[in-house]
Every structure is written in structure tokens, then in C-alpha cells.
Scaffold this motif. Structure first.
Motif, PDB file in Angstrom:
ATOM      1  N   ASN A  85      -5.303  62.666 -45.196  1.00 35.46           N
ATOM      2  CA  ASN A  85      -3.834  62.594 -45.139  1.00 35.46           C
ATOM      3  C   ASN A  85      -3.214  63.988 -45.110  1.00 35.46           C
ATOM      4  N   TYR A  86      -3.753  64.909 -45.920  1.00 37.50           N
ATOM      5  CA  TYR A  86      -3.197  66.277 -45.922  1.00 37.50           C
ATOM      6  C   TYR A  86      -3.346  66.886 -44.527  1.00 37.50           C
ATOM      7  N   HIS A  87      -4.505  66.653 -43.928  1.00 38.10           N
ATOM      8  CA  HIS A  87      -4.729  67.199 -42.583  1.00 38.10           C
ATOM      9  C   HIS A  87      -3.769  66.556 -41.588  1.00 38.10           C
ATOM     10  N   ALA A  88      -3.532  65.251 -41.751  1.00 40.12           N
ATOM     11  CA  ALA A  88      -2.595  64.543 -40.858  1.00 40.12           C
ATOM     12  C   ALA A  88      -1.196  65.163 -40.985  1.00 40.12           C
ATOM     13  N   ILE A  89      -0.793  65.484 -42.205  1.00 36.01           N
ATOM     14  CA  ILE A  89       0.535  66.079 -42.421  1.00 36.01           C
ATOM     15  C   ILE A  89       0.604  67.448 -41.729  1.00 36.01           C
ATOM     16  N   GLU A  90      -0.476  68.224 -41.838  1.00 43.12           N
ATOM     17  CA  GLU A  90      -0.495  69.543 -41.180  1.00 43.12           C
ATOM     18  C   GLU A  90      -0.425  69.403 -39.654  1.00 43.12           C
ATOM     19  N   LEU A  91      -1.219  68.465 -39.111  1.00 41.31           N
ATOM     20  CA  LEU A  91      -1.224  68.271 -37.656  1.00 41.31           C
ATOM     21  C   LEU A  91       0.162  67.829 -37.179  1.00 41.31           C
ATOM     22  N   ALA A  92       0.747  66.857 -37.895  1.00 41.15           N
ATOM     23  CA  ALA A  92       2.057  66.335 -37.491  1.00 41.15           C
ATOM     24  C   ALA A  92       3.100  67.458 -37.540  1.00 41.15           C
ATOM     25  N   GLU A  93       3.038  68.273 -38.569  1.00 38.72           N
ATOM     26  CA  GLU A  93       3.975  69.405 -38.668  1.00 38.72           C
ATOM     27  C   GLU A  93       3.832  70.317 -37.453  1.00 38.72           C
ATOM     28  N   GLY A  94       2.586  70.575 -37.083  1.00 35.80           N
ATOM     29  CA  GLY A  94       2.311  71.447 -35.937  1.00 35.80           C
ATOM     30  C   GLY A  94       2.915  70.902 -34.647  1.00 35.80           C
ATOM     31  N   TYR A  95       2.938  69.583 -34.530  1.00 35.88           N
ATOM     32  CA  TYR A  95       3.496  68.951 -33.316  1.00 35.88           C
ATOM     33  C   TYR A  95       4.981  68.619 -33.486  1.00 35.88           C
ATOM     34  N   GLY A  96       5.548  68.911 -34.651  1.00 36.56           N
ATOM     35  CA  GLY A  96       6.966  68.597 -34.891  1.00 36.56           C
ATOM     36  C   GLY A  96       7.233  67.108 -35.035  1.00 36.56           C
ATOM     37  N   VAL A  97       6.241  66.350 -35.496  1.00 29.88           N
ATOM     38  CA  VAL A  97       6.413  64.901 -35.643  1.00 29.88           C
ATOM     39  C   VAL A  97       6.648  64.571 -37.130  1.00 29.88           C
ATOM     40  N   PRO A  98       7.736  63.831 -37.445  1.00 27.31           N
ATOM     41  CA  PRO A  98       7.978  63.496 -38.853  1.00 27.31           C
ATOM     42  C   PRO A  98       6.929  62.526 -39.397  1.00 27.31           C
ATOM     43  N   VAL A  99       6.739  62.572 -40.721  1.00 27.20           N
ATOM     44  CA  VAL A  99       5.715  61.741 -41.373  1.00 27.20           C
ATOM     45  C   VAL A  99       6.364  60.839 -42.417  1.00 27.20           C
ATOM     46  N   LEU A 100       5.904  59.591 -42.460  1.00 26.21           N
ATOM     47  CA  LEU A 100       6.252  58.677 -43.559  1.00 26.21           C
ATOM     48  C   LEU A 100       4.972  58.463 -44.364  1.00 26.21           C
ATOM     49  N   LEU A 101       5.008  58.812 -45.643  1.00 23.43           N
ATOM     50  CA  LEU A 101       3.838  58.606 -46.508  1.00 23.43           C
ATOM     51  C   LEU A 101       4.134  57.503 -47.514  1.00 23.43           C
ATOM     52  N   ASN A 102       3.336  56.453 -47.457  1.00 24.99           N
ATOM     53  CA  ASN A 102       3.418  55.339 -48.414  1.00 24.99           C
ATOM     54  C   ASN A 102       2.238  55.537 -49.384  1.00 24.99           C
ATOM     55  N   PRO A 103       2.514  56.021 -50.615  1.00 34.20           N
ATOM     56  CA  PRO A 103       1.406  56.426 -51.495  1.00 34.20           C
ATOM     57  C   PRO A 103       0.751  55.238 -52.207  1.00 34.20           C
ATOM     58  N   ALA A 104       0.221  54.312 -51.417  1.00 34.73           N
ATOM     59  CA  ALA A 104      -0.393  53.099 -51.959  1.00 34.73           C
ATOM     60  C   ALA A 104      -1.850  53.000 -51.499  1.00 34.73           C
ATOM     61  N   PRO A 105      -2.798  52.684 -52.400  1.00 32.58           N
ATOM     62  CA  PRO A 105      -2.573  52.550 -53.837  1.00 32.58           C
ATOM     63  C   PRO A 105      -2.298  53.916 -54.481  1.00 32.58           C
ATOM     64  N   ALA A 106      -1.663  53.851 -55.655  1.00 36.65           N
ATOM     65  CA  ALA A 106      -1.290  55.071 -56.366  1.00 36.65           C
ATOM     66  C   ALA A 106      -2.508  55.953 -56.610  1.00 36.65           C
ATOM     67  N   ASN A 107      -2.313  57.263 -56.517  1.00 37.82           N
ATOM     68  CA  ASN A 107      -3.396  58.204 -56.790  1.00 37.82           C
ATOM     69  C   ASN A 107      -2.821  59.421 -57.520  1.00 37.82           C
ATOM     70  N   ASP A 108      -3.264  59.579 -58.776  1.00 39.98           N
ATOM     71  CA  ASP A 108      -2.794  60.687 -59.619  1.00 39.98           C
ATOM     72  C   ASP A 108      -3.008  62.051 -58.992  1.00 39.98           C
ATOM     73  N   ASP A 109      -4.031  62.150 -58.129  1.00 42.70           N
ATOM     74  CA  ASP A 109      -4.406  63.454 -57.588  1.00 42.70           C
ATOM     75  C   ASP A 109      -3.531  63.918 -56.425  1.00 42.70           C
TER      76      ASP A 109
END
Ligand code: ADP
Length: 303
Positions: A145-169
């Protein structure tokens, strides 16, 4: 070119309905068995595709019968196969036991989903380019997911993150980089360490994340609807009142349909209202993906 790129998990659900759960060492006859398609990523991709969005789904299925059926499911729902990888080993499966009072016990075997690594995502990264939105959940590795966020940022594409299931980390630095962060009440509590039992508590926890840099927070609140909080406003969009039969997959119906309406050009409040309606219909029906209506069906429903 797709409207929406969903990156995430797929699962094959194997549900046994039992009169009672077996105890250790015991064999019990069960009255009913059902198979169905699930996994949070797949559910969200299917909801958006059924509404008519062009969807790329980046996921991994196993080289087995379940994987073959998953591929057929995406094809028949109009989802491009370009993003789907085939990995050695088993597909993701979820053996589920449901007793007569509705209580359940669920095992998750992630299988091929574990092979959706940052490197595997790189092989498919061109699909992200040109999308109007990337949609993520947390049934795959956080690093992917972190890599996906970086790639999307690079292409100027907005991201929707649904943090399910919950993860403390989950790393807050990445959360602050997405356009939409969409937890349910429980996931919001996990991430902030704050209580979310009342609307005021939910608002305070949401504000906490907005202060830490999240652009738009959308909190789903079951039968209470959805709350949108951003730096300069707060809006509660009430749920549609229905007789709930099975709320499994309601969150995914909401996220997938919100992604659809938003990328079709609706403003956030309108898209939230439509998503509430779509998810409400899904809770009036049993099952996950099979409870999600198509655009044509929606027109015939008077909700
Ligand atoms: P999750 O499945 O992640 O727990 P929620 O329970 O918050 O998600 O539900 C997601 C959305 O589904 C809600 O915001 C609402 O739109 C809809 N929904 C869920 N339960 C109901 C209900 N009982 N009546 C009407 N809508 C519901």
C-alpha cells in the motif's frame, strides 16, 4: 484507460451453516454450504464495476480452481484482466462457519494475496497512470500500500485508503498523503487510540487525523451513515433506513460505490448520499458481492 484502479485482496469464501460449532475432535453434520466471492479489494472493485465504472483490479489469484473462478467473476463483471496476476500456490480462501444465531468463526488463508508485493505492483504500475482514483484497503501488505501511494503520487492520481481491517502499524506519514482516508468507527479508534463510541467522540478523533494532515476523512458509522471531515468543514450524511438482513460487506459496498460516484464527477456530499443508498440496499440482502446491485437494478429500486 480505467476510471478507478483498485489494488487489493480477493478471497474465495467457503461458508458452512452449522446447527452448532464442533468441539475439538468432533465431527458434526452441517445442513448447508455455500461458496461466494469476497475479499475487500474484490468487493470494492465489483461494486464500482456493477455501477458502470471502468475498473482495473490489481490483485493476485492462485493457480487453482478458485483462481480460475475468480478470473471468470471479474470478466463477467466487466473488470479488465490486465491487473490480475496468477501466482503459484493456493488462492486466498476464507472458510467460514455460521451458526443458527448468526455468530461466525472465520479463517483467512491469504494465499496468493501475499504475493502482491511492492515488486509485483511495479509490474502493473502503468495501470495506475491515468486513473481518476486509486482505492486501497488493508488485506494486503502495508508495504505494498505504501508503494501504491508513492506510485499514485508520482502519476498525480488521488488515493482513497480504507484502513480495513484495522492495523496498529499503519504509518501516519502515509495516511496524511492520501486524498481520502475512510475508516469505520472501530478502525478510527485503533488508529487514533481515541474513543469513538459517540458522534462527538468520532468527530474529535477525525479532527485529530485532519490536524495530522489527512485531507478528507470519511468515517462510516453503520446504521448512522457517514461523516465527512476536512480542514474547513464537517458534514453528517445520514444512512438510509432499511431492514438490515446481513451487513457483511456493507463497508466495501460503500467504498466501491463512493469511488464510482466521485470519479463520475459528483461532489463529495452527493457521492456520500449515493454510497449510503447503495450500501443500504446491500444490507437488505444476504451475502457480500451477490448483494451488490447493478446500475440497472438501482433504477428499479425505490429506496
Ligand atoms: P463496515 O462494514 O466496515 O463495518 P459500516 O458498518 O460502517 O462498515 O457500514 C458502511 C455503510 O453501510 C454505512 O456508512 C451505511 O451507509 C451502510 N450501512 C451499514 N449498516 C446499515 C444499516 N443497518 N442501515 C442502513 N445502512 C447501513
Amino acid at each position: 484507460m480505467a476510471d478507478i484502479t483498485v489494488i487489493g485482496s480477493n478471497m474465495y469464501e467457503l461458508t458452512t451453516f452449522v446447527d452448532r460449532m464442533p468441539v475439538e475432535g468432533e465431527t458434526v453434520e452441517a445442513p448447508e454450504f455455500e461458496m461466494g466471492f469476497g475479499g475487500k479489494g474484490a468487493n470494492q472493485a465489483i461494486a464500482a464495476a456493477r455501477l458502470g465504472s471502468q475498473v482495473n483490479f490489481i490483485t493476485m489469484v492462485g493457480r487453482d480452481e478458485f483462481g480460475r473462478q475468480q478470473l471468470e467473476n471479474y470478466r463477467s463483471n466487466g473488470i479488465s484482466s490486465d491487473g490480475i496476476g496468477i501466482a503459484d500456490g493456493s488462492s486466498g480462501v476464507a472458510p467460514i462457519f455460521v451458526d443458527t444465531s448468526g455468530d461466525n468463526r472465520i479463517l483467512i488463508v491469504k494465499g496468493a494475496n501475499k504475493q502482491l508485493t511492492p515488486a509485483a505492483l511495479d509490474d502493473k504500475k502503468d495501470l495506475i497512470k491515468g486513473s481518476k482514483l486509486v482505492v486501497l484497503q488493508q488485506e494486503i501488505a502495508l508495504e505494498t500500500n505504501y508503494h501504491a501511494i508513492e506510485l499514485a503520487e508520482g502519476y498525480g492520481v488521488p488515493v482513497l485508503l480504507n484502513p480495513a481491517p484495522a492495523n496498529d502499524d499503519l504509518n501516519i506519514d502515509y495516511v496524511s498523503r492520501v486524498a481520502f482516508f475512510a475508516p469505520n468507527e472501530t478502525e478510527l479508534a485503533t488508529l487514533t487510540g481515541m474513543p469513538t463510541g459517540t458522534l462527538d467522540e468520532i468527530k474529535a478523533a477525525a479532527r485529530n487525523l485532519v490536524r495530522r494532515g489527512v485531507g478528507n476523512l470519511i468515517v462510516t458509522m453503520g446504521g448512522k451513515g457517514a461523516l465527512w471531515v476536512s480542514a474547513d468543514q464537517e458534514l453528517l450524511v445520514p444512512a438510509v433506513t432499511v431492514e438490515a438482513v446481513d451487513t457483511t460487506g456493507a463497508g466495501d459496498a460503500f467504498i466501491g460505490s463512493f469511488a464510482h460516484y466521485y470519479t463520475q464527477g459528483e461532489d463529495v456530499p452527493t457521492a456520500l448520499g449515493h454510497a449510503n443508498r447503495y450500501a443500504a440496499i446491500s444490507v437488505t440482502r444476504r451475502g457480500t458481492q451477490k448483494a451488490y446491485p447493478t446500475a440497472a437494478e438501482l433504477n428499479d429500486l425505490l429506496l
